[in-house]
Design a protein around this motif. Sequence first.
Motif, PDB file in Angstrom:
ATOM      1  N   LEU A 169       0.833  -1.186   0.000  1.00 16.82           N
ATOM      2  CA  LEU A 169       0.000   0.000   0.000  1.00 16.82           C
ATOM      3  C   LEU A 169       0.878   1.250   0.000  1.00 16.82           C
ATOM      4  N   PRO A 170       0.441   2.314  -0.672  1.00 16.44           N
ATOM      5  CA  PRO A 170       1.269   3.519  -0.793  1.00 16.44           C
ATOM      6  C   PRO A 170       1.270   4.348   0.485  1.00 16.44           C
ATOM      7  N   LEU A 171       1.935   3.841   1.516  1.00 16.90           N
ATOM      8  CA  LEU A 171       2.035   4.520   2.809  1.00 16.90           C
ATOM      9  C   LEU A 171       3.493   4.871   3.041  1.00 16.90           C
ATOM     10  N   PRO A 172       3.850   6.117   2.868  1.00 22.75           N
ATOM     11  CA  PRO A 172       5.263   6.506   3.010  1.00 22.75           C
ATOM     12  C   PRO A 172       5.830   6.109   4.363  1.00 22.75           C
ATOM     13  N   GLY A 173       6.987   5.476   4.332  1.00 17.73           N
ATOM     14  CA  GLY A 173       7.678   5.106   5.562  1.00 17.73           C
ATOM     15  C   GLY A 173       7.239   3.787   6.160  1.00 17.73           C
ATOM     16  N   ARG A 177       1.327  -4.697   3.284  1.00 17.36           N
ATOM     17  CA  ARG A 177       0.888  -5.420   2.092  1.00 17.36           C
ATOM     18  C   ARG A 177      -0.529  -5.978   2.294  1.00 17.36           C
ATOM     19  N   ALA A 178      -1.348  -5.873   1.265  1.00 15.84           N
ATOM     20  CA  ALA A 178      -2.728  -6.358   1.315  1.00 15.84           C
ATOM     21  C   ALA A 178      -2.792  -7.841   0.998  1.00 15.84           C
ATOM     22  N   ILE A 179      -3.584  -8.570   1.786  1.00 12.62           N
ATOM     23  CA  ILE A 179      -3.811 -10.003   1.566  1.00 12.62           C
ATOM     24  C   ILE A 179      -5.318 -10.221   1.486  1.00 12.62           C
ATOM     25  N   TRP A 180      -5.788 -10.737   0.368  1.00 12.38           N
ATOM     26  CA  TRP A 180      -7.218 -10.982   0.191  1.00 12.38           C
ATOM     27  C   TRP A 180      -7.619 -12.233   0.958  1.00 12.38           C
ATOM     28  N   THR A 181      -8.589 -12.085   1.858  1.00 10.44           N
ATOM     29  CA  THR A 181      -9.024 -13.190   2.704  1.00 10.44           C
ATOM     30  C   THR A 181     -10.547 -13.281   2.697  1.00 10.44           C
ATOM     31  N   PRO A 182     -11.151 -13.632   1.550  1.00 12.54           N
ATOM     32  CA  PRO A 182     -12.613 -13.705   1.482  1.00 12.54           C
ATOM     33  C   PRO A 182     -13.171 -14.814   2.359  1.00 12.54           C
ATOM     34  N   GLY A 183     -14.427 -14.666   2.712  1.00 11.22           N
ATOM     35  CA  GLY A 183     -15.109 -15.650   3.550  1.00 11.22           C
ATOM     36  C   GLY A 183     -16.127 -14.953   4.423  1.00 11.22           C
ATOM     37  N   HIS A 184     -15.666 -14.129   5.337  1.00 13.14           N
ATOM     38  CA  HIS A 184     -16.560 -13.335   6.187  1.00 13.14           C
ATOM     39  C   HIS A 184     -17.314 -12.320   5.326  1.00 13.14           C
ATOM     40  N   CYS A 190      -6.817  -8.796   4.980  1.00 10.58           N
ATOM     41  CA  CYS A 190      -5.892  -8.626   6.084  1.00 10.58           C
ATOM     42  C   CYS A 190      -4.744  -7.758   5.577  1.00 10.58           C
ATOM     43  N   LEU A 191      -4.066  -7.087   6.489  1.00 12.69           N
ATOM     44  CA  LEU A 191      -2.996  -6.158   6.125  1.00 12.69           C
ATOM     45  C   LEU A 191      -1.733  -6.556   6.870  1.00 12.69           C
ATOM     46  N   HIS A 192      -0.709  -6.935   6.103  1.00 13.08           N
ATOM     47  CA  HIS A 192       0.514  -7.486   6.681  1.00 13.08           C
ATOM     48  C   HIS A 192       1.573  -6.394   6.786  1.00 13.08           C
TER      49      HIS A 192
END
Length: 349
Positions: A169-173, A177-184, A190-192
């Motif tokens: 994700l474009p967050l300086p500093g 990373r985005a992780i797709w966790t479909p189901g709910h 989730c964001l790693h």
Amino acid sequence: MTKATQVTDHGGGVQSIRVPIPDNPLGYTLIYVLDTDAGPVLVDTGWDDPESWDTLTAGLANCGTSVGDLAGVLITHHHPDHHGLSAKVREASGAWIAMHEADAAVVRRTRENDPSRWYAYMARKLLAAGAPDAHVAPLARARDEGAPRRLPGLDPALPDRTITPGDLLPLPGRRLRAIWTPGHTPGHVCLHLEEEHPARLPGNGRLFSGDHVLPGISPHIGLYEDPDDATVTDPLGDYLDSLERVGRLAPAEVLPAHQHTFTDAPARVRELLEHHESRLTGLLTLLAEPLTPWQLAERMEWNRPWADIPFGSRTIAVSEAEAHLRRLVKLGRAEAVAGSDPVTYVAAP
């Protein structure tokens, strides 16, 4: 507990605020404040309620910032205890809002569809699931009378950015990373945080897990409802696959949206996988005789007796029963009874 004490510093530029959910046994949503070089970013926002808003703003002050200082909002999924306050946050700060496209599509449908269309769709779905007329009647009345939507979070903010799975994700500093966790939900992410744990715990960084992996609760897995899409989805299968993905990631610490932070994500993932396998096996025992989804829901184990489950929660329970039935059918462990109306299911021979 005062609003000031609802803040926890997790180290490494991450704090959390316990934002209350009114009249809900979960109690609160953990809203995370992530420091970035462009300003603080929220992970989720909380329920759209005056007390929740006051708690969020007081918590941000206790974190040394304010709503007006926020640069952006990352939404793990569209449910109102996560996305509810997004519009107010954006109005007060000009912050961007980011969400996975699958959940952004749900938000657009919710905003654009006339409420009577939704009531009609839900009435049809429940009748097809074998719900009694008495349960469907309030939805039919709402449909016929053109009743407004009374549930919270049904005019949620449209996101202006898309969370793309696999991307940093474009967050300086920061390295998030985005992780797709479909189901709910179909677009749950989730964001790693791919940074060394501030206490140097062993493992791969930290994981903002939303509702996907919680320390003591198995999240609701229902159907992905879309009146315009007849695709037969398998949300429970999606959830189980997503769980295994998170287990392989092996983060040092999990920062969930409810309850408390925890370590040893692989062990928790194993518990959840075993829970669902045990539940599926138990349902096959119930399906020794043909049952509609409603009848199956009546016989499933919940956190209280069926007679004590209120109207809205019964609808959710039937959705969860259908999600489990779809999984069993896909695995060849159950089958629909030909010619049954409403359709019944039975364990496969």
